[in-house]
Design an enzyme around this catalytic site. Sequence first.
Site, PDB file in Angstrom:
ATOM      1  N   LYS A   1       5.195  -5.368  -6.560  1.00  0.00           N
ATOM      2  CA  LYS A   1       4.689  -5.392  -5.183  1.00  0.00           C
ATOM      3  C   LYS A   1       4.487  -6.816  -4.671  1.00  0.00           C
ATOM      4  CE  LYS A   1       0.877  -3.152  -4.820  1.00  0.00           C
ATOM      5  NZ  LYS A   1      -0.221  -4.130  -4.682  1.00  0.00           N
TER       6      LYS A   1
ATOM      7  N   THR B   1       5.809  -9.573  -5.879  1.00  0.00           N
ATOM      8  CA  THR B   1       7.125 -10.210  -5.839  1.00  0.00           C
ATOM      9  C   THR B   1       7.866  -9.820  -4.566  1.00  0.00           C
ATOM     10  OG1 THR B   1       7.201 -10.127  -8.250  1.00  0.00           O
ATOM     11  CG2 THR B   1       9.277 -10.524  -7.126  1.00  0.00           C
TER      12      THR B   1
ATOM     13  N   ARG C   1      -3.826 -11.917  -2.017  1.00  0.00           N
ATOM     14  CA  ARG C   1      -5.124 -12.116  -2.649  1.00  0.00           C
ATOM     15  C   ARG C   1      -5.032 -13.226  -3.689  1.00  0.00           C
ATOM     16  NH1 ARG C   1      -6.600  -6.550  -5.200  1.00  0.00           N
ATOM     17  NH2 ARG C   1      -4.353  -6.537  -5.543  1.00  0.00           N
TER      18      ARG C   1
ATOM     19  N   LYS D   1      -2.849  -7.992 -17.510  1.00  0.00           N
ATOM     20  CA  LYS D   1      -1.926  -7.929 -16.382  1.00  0.00           C
ATOM     21  C   LYS D   1      -1.162  -9.228 -16.166  1.00  0.00           C
ATOM     22  CE  LYS D   1      -1.805  -6.576 -11.502  1.00  0.00           C
ATOM     23  NZ  LYS D   1      -2.616  -6.245 -10.314  1.00  0.00           N
TER      24      LYS D   1
ATOM     25  N   ALA E   1      -9.475  -3.765  -6.260  1.00  0.00           N
ATOM     26  CA  ALA E   1      -8.789  -2.740  -5.468  1.00  0.00           C
ATOM     27  C   ALA E   1      -9.312  -1.335  -5.741  1.00  0.00           C
ATOM     28  CB  ALA E   1      -7.289  -2.797  -5.731  1.00  0.00           C
TER      29      ALA E   1
ATOM     30  N   PHE F   1      -2.756  -1.853  -5.572  1.00  0.00           N
ATOM     31  CA  PHE F   1      -2.296  -0.595  -6.163  1.00  0.00           C
ATOM     32  C   PHE F   1      -1.388   0.186  -5.217  1.00  0.00           C
ATOM     33  CE2 PHE F   1      -6.515  -1.020  -8.556  1.00  0.00           C
ATOM     34  CZ  PHE F   1      -5.925  -1.722  -9.579  1.00  0.00           C
TER      35      PHE F   1
ATOM     36  N   PHE G   1      17.205  -3.231 -11.125  1.00  0.00           N
ATOM     37  CA  PHE G   1      17.433  -3.699 -12.490  1.00  0.00           C
ATOM     38  C   PHE G   1      18.895  -3.432 -12.862  1.00  0.00           C
ATOM     39  CE2 PHE G   1      12.911  -3.501 -12.411  1.00  0.00           C
ATOM     40  CZ  PHE G   1      12.430  -4.304 -13.429  1.00  0.00           C
TER      41      PHE G   1
ATOM     42  N   TRP H   1      13.878 -11.054  -6.921  1.00  0.00           N
ATOM     43  CA  TRP H   1      13.383 -11.608  -8.183  1.00  0.00           C
ATOM     44  C   TRP H   1      14.386 -12.612  -8.753  1.00  0.00           C
ATOM     45  CZ3 TRP H   1      14.658 -11.966 -13.357  1.00  0.00           C
ATOM     46  CH2 TRP H   1      13.611 -12.307 -14.226  1.00  0.00           C
TER      47      TRP H   1
END
Length: 556
Positions: A72, A74, A95, A106, A274, A302, A383, A411
């Site tokens: 998200k 990224t 944030r 994480k 969150a 999230f 991917f 990415w």
Amino acid sequence: MPSDIEIAQAATMKRISKVALEKLGIAEEHLEPYGHYKAKVSLEYVDSLKQRTNGKLILVTAISPTPAGEGKTTTTVGLGDALNHIGKKAVICLREPSLGPVFGVKGGAAGGGYAQVVPMEDINLHFTGDFSAIALANNLLAALLDNHISHGNELGIDIRRIQWKRVVDMNDRALRDIVVSLGGTANGYPREDGFDIVVASEVMAIFCLSTSLEDLKNRLGNIVVAYTREGKPVRARDLNAHGAMTVLLKDALKPNLVQTLENNPAFIHGGPFANIAHGCNSVIATQTALKLADYVVTEAGFGADLGAEKFIDIKCRKSGLRPSATVIVATVRAMKYHGGVEVKEVNRENLTALEKGLVNLEQHVDNVQNVYGIPCVVSINRFTYDTPAELAMLESRMAKRGVPVVLATHWGDGGKGAAELARKVVGLCETKNNFSFVYQDKDSLWEKLNAIAKRVYRASEVTADAKVRNQIKKLQEDGYGNYPVCVAKTQYSFSTDAQLRGAPANHVLNVREVRLAAGAEFVVMICGDIMTMPGLPKVPAANRIDWIDGKVVGLF
């Protein structure tokens, strides 16, 4: 492919004063530099922008998060770069990362690959000291509270009904439940207490919802820290704490300006939990960005059931912000996980699992389109493992709902890899918008909770024991019924059971605890086993972080 930190360290950054002037027209005199590559924007300058027209606000949200990853942040960074790449004036708003996840499980929160904000190490670590200021303000209030009790307790505070905890910006399970004031009468009255992580502090939520120093001070004064023996609330202003707390936060409230790898401007400011809070960057940063750019890309914590709902029902309700379009981020891998495949198997083609897991995306799309009333596009972080058959199934299912699907490669390719997504978002911003809250201000707290549970989570029933129901009733009677409701539950499922993947329906939402955030002006309904002080995993990310040959390594 180099690691995220290697990519960030190889970046050619511009002085932030140059980025500010060239991209946003902010003169150097309005900046307070923290080194060469990050700066705060003065509140006087922010105030001078009020008469300008707002740009378009784009919300980035996602499916229910999985160990397979979605991307998200990224996507938020990549979309911001992509909008600039196609000739639009765009800014992103994120944030600030918490050190708990950075050193825990994480990792960092500065994007990834060639869609990152920099200086990555600074942003993920101490940055401009905002979180330290928030922790100090929180803990000053705790110290003043205990000091008042120790020196005679003129307000008649019932030490069994103290609501305010101390905080630290680290995952530390040993601090969840503690006893304080041991060692004799000089140290106060012993009592059970505990720590929260900084991002769970109400001060953080207030910080991110405040629109000025005056608003900040007023909200801080409204914090309910305890109750008297007669059940009357004791507020921070009763302890004369809010003035000093504001002084500690006066510099932190100024928005932070940094840049992406492609030298585009990014505001990174605030970072409430969150779950226990609304999980969005600061209102003041978002409003500032909207005055300075034609498009502003921001994200909510999230999935669209938690983050997007709170963005709309709390942040938008309080600030007047209205998103013009929404991007829902997903990966084929993550949807196969929701279809029952374990992480080690998600790279293999599995149309059966994908078909089963697509229900999670469909429910998030339905919420955004039909509950929140915002046009949306699905962005797939592609991917190499994704097969043509899998992508065709995904596009076919979304086509039935009239939702476009874009395969994005930001990415690996930076802004140009999300150019198609940027063009699609620009088009969506001009389409019909039926923006709607999930509930109305006039609804009771119980009605608001039921609306979220049944309309967004697809629960069949909301339950709570007599004690919790009485708490909710008392808050309603005390005049807090007009506040929004902030549901704290697992992010991994629409239900309160993190193990229920896909789109479980007709489940029961049980509320086990209620917390009043009178300064932030919302009521927190805690469901399931959500904790406000996480613990570190068996092998913390901190074990991989080091300083070698003059560089930070292992930060991802």
